[in-house]
Design an enzyme around this catalytic site. Structure first.
Site, PDB file in Angstrom:
ATOM      1  N   GLU A 102       3.903  10.376  -5.842  1.00 10.02           N
ATOM      2  CA  GLU A 102       4.533  11.702  -5.993  1.00 10.02           C
ATOM      3  C   GLU A 102       5.195  11.948  -7.348  1.00 10.02           C
ATOM      4  OE1 GLU A 102       7.141  12.014  -2.600  1.00 10.02           O
ATOM      5  OE2 GLU A 102       5.484  11.988  -1.187  1.00 10.02           O
ATOM      6  N   GLU A 109      -2.108   9.486   4.249  1.00  5.25           N
ATOM      7  CA  GLU A 109      -0.963   9.778   5.127  1.00  5.25           C
ATOM      8  C   GLU A 109      -1.260  10.988   6.009  1.00  5.25           C
ATOM      9  OE1 GLU A 109       2.717   9.993   2.913  1.00  5.25           O
ATOM     10  OE2 GLU A 109       2.154   8.316   1.631  1.00  5.25           O
TER      11      GLU A 109
END
Ligand code: XIL
Length: 518
Positions: free
Chosen positions: A337, A443
């Site tokens: 991220e 995910e």
């Protein structure tokens, strides 16, 4: 008093579970086979009161009464705080239940509510307060808890106010769920039906890893596991020990793997693969990692010291894994991220502040230096198909490809049912494939607004569409990994995002994914 039980016993006698429609709204009840005989203990109860009071009655010595309204079940005329809507429930001592209810009040700025239980033993009644919550005026508020009943002759669950006198209030969606795994060992296995396409995996947390029965079920379904939190810097860094070491060497780092051990041990014993998550992230990383002496009041360290710390951190992790779990961790998320959603530029964080804008490249260089040969290294991010983030991610990936230390991209895939569209997801996948990178869906979860039939059906269709996209791209996918297994343990639990429900029963989405592969 047991009239309701008799009614549902008749309705459910032939089926293990039944859904009954009243007034257009659905309420489901399920009974296990032993309960069919006596209707003595309950596995699942939910009422939105669209069909009436459903066995609820006013607990009151005076004038309190219940009204079924459009919103739910309203109690009026209360004379004291314990005056409440209540209902008898056939619960079993020693079993764990999840209780939940939505409450609404319009009388005062805020009011405190409780789910309580009145139980009696040999004619003596006693009480427990189980769940608490504060409801602001006009706002539905959910109270929930888990609770294991002691041994009593009967149990009345009720919703009362705490200290706000006698206001009227409304309840809806009162639910009681037995927290017991009811996994059917004859279910098809996701990892088997997808074996010829890609490994299917899941994230697990320490609590799950400590539950052997649960892990055996997971292992029947999944081929690869990721620790949900346990290999993040806040779990791995030993700050107190690092602080001591830093007195001699500012770049020194101490690590430990207490949180990850249960899942690593389980996977090692069963011959399952592990994907490591995550070496470098702005989140779940102690601020003191970046500070002189590992002290909260210390200044940020220099770029050189921080790169030294990162080097030591990654070296120690890889060495520990190589020594204790050789070959177990097949791949790592090196950086997570790093791209900002709204600009597509690098996200400003302690990493950019202390190391600078090349911290991602440096992290990959260090990871490559220490990772055992053949370990795949990924950059991992969310909102991949969203502009301007896609461009930002691809620009970063290009820089990483140029340096030659990256193998692939982790496409997090925390999605809702309708968003983002499939074609956008496909385009983003293809753009990354075109850079010569491997992909891993890292995910996956798909949130829904309510745990009801229409939403579960839309979720199943969405999962099916995504898995057919994954099948189209199977040649470039290293794994498809869900972010959890059962809804109740998901980080997005209130939005029921996974393939199994709280009791490990397969959801419609499980079946659509399985059927697709067949
Ligand atoms: C989540 C965990 O599931 C939660 O338990 C924790 O509180 C926060 O982090 N992207 C990631 C994961 O890369 O590490 C996050 O995991 C979910 C979003």
């Amino acid at each position: 008093m047991k009239k309701w039980a008799a009614l549902f016993l008749v309705l459910c006698l032939t089926a293990g579970a039944c859904a009954l429609a009243e007034g257009g709204a659905k309420r489901s009840f399920s009974f296990s086979s032993s309960e069919k005989k006596e209707a003595e203990s309950l596995t699942s109860y939910l009422s939105d009161f669209s069909g009436g009071t459903d066995g609820w009655y006013p607990r009151s010595a005076g004038s309190a009464s219940l009204q079924v309204t459009q919103d739910g079940l309203t109690i009026v005329g209360r004379e004291s705080t314990w005056n409440s809507p209540g209902r008898d429930f056939p619960l079993e001592a020693g079993k764990k239940y999840t209780l939940s209810v939505d409450v609404l009040q319009d009388a005062v700025d805020q009011a405190k509510f409780m789910i309580s239980v009145a139980h009696s033993k040999n004619g003596t009644e006693s009480y427990e307060n189980l769940a608490n919550g504060t409801a602001k005026k006009g706002e539905w508020t959910t109270l929930s808890c888990t609770w294991t009943p002691g041994v009593f002759d009967n149990y009345v669950l009720y919703v009362e106010t705490s200290g706000n006198g006698t206001i009227d209030f409304t309840i809806r969606n009162f639910s009681v769920e037995l927290n017991e795994l009811r996994y059917d060992a004859s279910l098809p296995s996701l990892k088997e039906v997808y074996a010829k396409y890609f490994p299917v995996g899941a994230a697990v947390t320490q609590g799950e890893a400590l539950d052997q029965k649960r892990m055996d079920i997971y292992a029947a379904q999944f081929a690869i596991f990721t620790p949900g939190n346990e290999l993040k810097p806040d779990s791995v860094l030993d700050i107190a020990a690092s602080r001591k070491l830093a007195q001699d060497d500012p770049t020194a780092v101490a690590v430990h793997f207490d949180a990850a051990k249960p899942m690593l041990d389980y996977c090692k014993e069963k011959g399952l693969a592990v994907h490591g998550h995550v070496l470098v992230w702005h989140s779940q990383t102690p601020d003191v990692f970046f500070r002189e002496g590992y002290n909260a009041t210390g200044k940020f360290v220099s770029r050189e010291v921080m790169l030294g710390r990162l080097d030591n951190y990654v070296r120690l992790i890889m060495a520990y894994m190589q020594e204790n779990y050789p070959g177990l961790i097949v791949s790592w998320d090196v950086v997570n991220e790093a791209i900002d959603d709204s600009t597509g530029n690098l996200r400003q964080s302690n990493w950019t502040k202390v190391v600078g804008d090349d911290f991602v490249e440096r992290a990959f260089e260090i990871a490559r230096k220490y990772a055992p040969e053949g370990t795949k290294l990924y950059y991992n991010d969310y909102n991949t198909p969203m502009a301007p983030k896609t461009d930002g991610i691809c620009a970063l990936l290009e820089r990483l490809v140029a340096e030659g230390n990256i193998d692939g991209y982790g496409f997090q895939s925390h999605f809702a049912v309708g968003n983002p569209g499939l074609s956008k997801i496909r385009q983003a996948m293809e753009r990354i494939e075109a850079m010569g990178l491997r992909l891993r869906v890292s995910e996956l979860d798909i949130t829904i607004k309510a745990n009801d039939e229409p939403n579960l059906r839309s979720q199943a269709i969405r999962y099916e569409n995504l898995f057919s996209l994954y099948l189209e791209h199977a040649a470039s996918l290293d794994a498809v990994q869900l972010w959890g297994v059962s809804d109740d343990l998901s980080w997005l639990a209130p939005q029921y995002p996974l393939l199994f429900d709280a009791r490990m029963q397969p959801k419609p989405a499980f079946w659509s994914v399985v059927e697709l592969a067949k």
